[in-house]
Scaffold this motif. Sequence first.
Motif, PDB file in Angstrom:
ATOM      1  N   ASN A 139      48.104  38.921  40.291  1.00  0.00           N
ATOM      2  CA  ASN A 139      46.897  38.707  39.422  1.00  0.00           C
ATOM      3  C   ASN A 139      46.649  39.691  38.555  1.00  0.00           C
ATOM      4  O   ASN A 139      46.331  39.520  37.453  1.00  0.00           O
ATOM      5  N   PHE A 140      47.303  41.040  38.771  1.00  0.00           N
ATOM      6  CA  PHE A 140      47.077  42.326  37.947  1.00  0.00           C
ATOM      7  C   PHE A 140      48.217  42.827  37.084  1.00  0.00           C
ATOM      8  O   PHE A 140      48.205  43.364  36.018  1.00  0.00           O
ATOM      9  N   SER A 318      46.804  53.803  30.842  1.00  0.00           N
ATOM     10  CA  SER A 318      47.205  53.178  29.738  1.00  0.00           C
ATOM     11  C   SER A 318      46.908  51.631  30.029  1.00  0.00           C
ATOM     12  O   SER A 318      46.550  50.929  29.154  1.00  0.00           O
ATOM     13  N   TYR A 319      46.963  51.222  31.155  1.00  0.00           N
ATOM     14  CA  TYR A 319      46.827  49.908  31.446  1.00  0.00           C
ATOM     15  C   TYR A 319      45.393  49.583  31.297  1.00  0.00           C
ATOM     16  O   TYR A 319      44.951  48.397  30.815  1.00  0.00           O
ATOM     17  N   SER A 320      44.500  50.439  31.820  1.00  0.00           N
ATOM     18  CA  SER A 320      43.144  50.264  31.467  1.00  0.00           C
ATOM     19  C   SER A 320      42.794  50.115  29.953  1.00  0.00           C
ATOM     20  O   SER A 320      41.798  49.386  29.777  1.00  0.00           O
ATOM     21  N   SER A 321      43.336  51.008  29.222  1.00  0.00           N
ATOM     22  CA  SER A 321      43.136  50.753  27.933  1.00  0.00           C
ATOM     23  C   SER A 321      43.482  49.452  27.210  1.00  0.00           C
ATOM     24  O   SER A 321      42.935  48.824  26.109  1.00  0.00           O
ATOM     25  N   ALA A 325      39.347  44.471  31.277  1.00  0.00           N
ATOM     26  CA  ALA A 325      38.700  43.690  32.193  1.00  0.00           C
ATOM     27  C   ALA A 325      39.330  43.852  33.342  1.00  0.00           C
ATOM     28  O   ALA A 325      38.816  43.561  34.577  1.00  0.00           O
ATOM     29  N   GLU A 326      40.756  43.501  33.357  1.00  0.00           N
ATOM     30  CA  GLU A 326      41.489  43.479  34.755  1.00  0.00           C
ATOM     31  C   GLU A 326      41.482  44.779  35.323  1.00  0.00           C
ATOM     32  O   GLU A 326      41.232  44.964  36.622  1.00  0.00           O
ATOM     33  N   ALA A 327      41.354  45.945  34.779  1.00  0.00           N
ATOM     34  CA  ALA A 327      41.672  47.317  35.156  1.00  0.00           C
ATOM     35  C   ALA A 327      39.877  47.443  35.885  1.00  0.00           C
ATOM     36  O   ALA A 327      40.001  47.900  36.870  1.00  0.00           O
ATOM     37  N   ASP A 328      39.189  46.955  35.104  1.00  0.00           N
ATOM     38  CA  ASP A 328      37.671  47.124  35.745  1.00  0.00           C
ATOM     39  C   ASP A 328      37.315  46.321  37.069  1.00  0.00           C
ATOM     40  O   ASP A 328      36.979  46.767  38.069  1.00  0.00           O
ATOM     41  N   ASP A 329      38.073  45.131  37.128  1.00  0.00           N
ATOM     42  CA  ASP A 329      38.009  44.250  38.347  1.00  0.00           C
ATOM     43  C   ASP A 329      38.866  44.688  39.183  1.00  0.00           C
ATOM     44  O   ASP A 329      38.358  44.650  40.608  1.00  0.00           O
ATOM     45  N   LEU A 330      39.897  45.535  39.117  1.00  0.00           N
ATOM     46  CA  LEU A 330      40.768  46.157  40.376  1.00  0.00           C
ATOM     47  C   LEU A 330      40.031  47.386  40.801  1.00  0.00           C
ATOM     48  O   LEU A 330      39.848  47.648  42.055  1.00  0.00           O
ATOM     49  N   VAL A 331      39.600  48.213  39.966  1.00  0.00           N
ATOM     50  CA  VAL A 331      38.523  48.811  40.561  1.00  0.00           C
ATOM     51  C   VAL A 331      37.464  48.706  41.206  1.00  0.00           C
ATOM     52  O   VAL A 331      37.101  49.372  42.352  1.00  0.00           O
ATOM     53  N   ASP A 337      33.045  46.667  45.925  1.00  0.00           N
ATOM     54  CA  ASP A 337      31.856  45.996  45.502  1.00  0.00           C
ATOM     55  C   ASP A 337      31.976  44.520  45.057  1.00  0.00           C
ATOM     56  O   ASP A 337      33.044  44.235  44.595  1.00  0.00           O
ATOM     57  N   LEU A 338      30.854  43.755  45.381  1.00  0.00           N
ATOM     58  CA  LEU A 338      31.159  42.321  45.157  1.00  0.00           C
ATOM     59  C   LEU A 338      30.832  42.031  43.763  1.00  0.00           C
ATOM     60  O   LEU A 338      30.202  42.796  43.050  1.00  0.00           O
ATOM     61  N   PRO A 339      31.189  40.853  43.052  1.00  0.00           N
ATOM     62  CA  PRO A 339      31.089  40.847  41.591  1.00  0.00           C
ATOM     63  C   PRO A 339      29.595  40.350  41.646  1.00  0.00           C
ATOM     64  O   PRO A 339      29.084  39.831  42.304  1.00  0.00           O
ATOM     65  N   GLU A 340      29.162  40.875  40.290  1.00  0.00           N
ATOM     66  CA  GLU A 340      27.549  40.544  40.007  1.00  0.00           C
ATOM     67  C   GLU A 340      27.505  38.962  40.012  1.00  0.00           C
ATOM     68  O   GLU A 340      28.026  38.290  39.510  1.00  0.00           O
TER      69      GLU A 340
END
Length: 405
Positions: A139-140, A318-321, A325-331, A337-340
């Motif tokens: 997925n990532f 570099s991936y985060s830049s 969206a994917e980087a934030d989701d992995l973090v 934390d559960l998704p909002e």
Amino acid sequence: MGYTETDWLAINTIRTLAVDATAHANSGHPGAPMGMAPVAHVLFNKFMRFNPKNPDWVNRDRFVLSNGHGCMLQYALLHLFGYAVSMDDIKAFRTVDSITAGHPESHDTPGVEVTTGPLGQGISNAVGLAIAEAQTAANFNKDGYKIIDNYTYCFLGDGCLMEGVSSEACSLAGHLQLGNLIAVWDDNHITIDGDTNVAFTEDVTKRYEAYGWHVVAVEDGDNDLEGIEKAILEAQSVKDKPTLIKLKTTIGFGSLHQGTHSVHGAALKADDIKQLKAKFGFNPEESFVVPQEVYDLYHKHSAEGAAAEEEWNKLFASYSSKYKAEADDLVRRVKRDLPEGWEKHLPVYTPSDPAIASRKLSETVLSKIEGGSLQMTSSHPRLGWVHMLAATSAMVCVNMLWVLS
């Protein structure tokens, strides 16, 4: 490959620490750590990627000690490689409030990934970890950004192979073609009751081959460090199958009672400890001794792991830049934390609704969570979420929760 006297000194240090700790506690299982010290040394010093200063680095390799009664093996390794497990912790083995309890405890001891004890549980959890890694990578990971590519390694004994839960989990691992899972079977033919022939005579190799595993054998796990290294390299080269390394060892290697069940579940006697230390070049009158060159050897590898994490951090920046969206989701997932708004996708029922089987209700809830709030349709051809959550009904799914949450 080039193994030296320092390698053997490190191996024998692992053995003597296990002997001293179990003797000091007058309780424990010294035999498995003594027999598996060579493979543990090769795996941790040559292959495992980790940073003791940050045990939670997401792309670290995972290690599971399924034969958890041999926990002094893992405690010794954690101490020697520089995790927050002190010599005082080693001396406190099997005492109240110690972080070196009688079995590995994941929430108490830095570097322990899975709590193990009940036989078969650890290898089942290792399958879950490997599934989670494959799913997360699918997925990532992006072209040029292999963010997740870690291995899961597992040590297991004959007792683990006898348990039904390990059979179910390992069958699933073969079906899912988990090339990131490498298990080492401590084939010493001994259980706490005696020789395995009294109850366990099946052909394990054929069974695992039938599951879809790659199987490789090392005939002399006591001495053949090069053979052990070659087996692990071969396992890593097989990308579409999990691997079982059939490692023939001598339980309690070096003891006067090596190769018998006497060294399985009881500390060695004083005279046995003295002759063993003399045989391995240690002072028989000293306990809990670690030569500085052993610390130096292992800390060098730990420093390499820290450097690997630093390189990964640069890659992830570099991936985060590029894939924010994917980087934030992995973090978020790593932070657990559960998704909002996840709860808004849950179905609502009233007393006037028709009767529905509980298994169907469970399926609906899982599907809503997976399809609605997480939006995790896998790009991996064999790892659809509904299939995985349905198939991993035992302990395997426990280790997938970090991906879901």
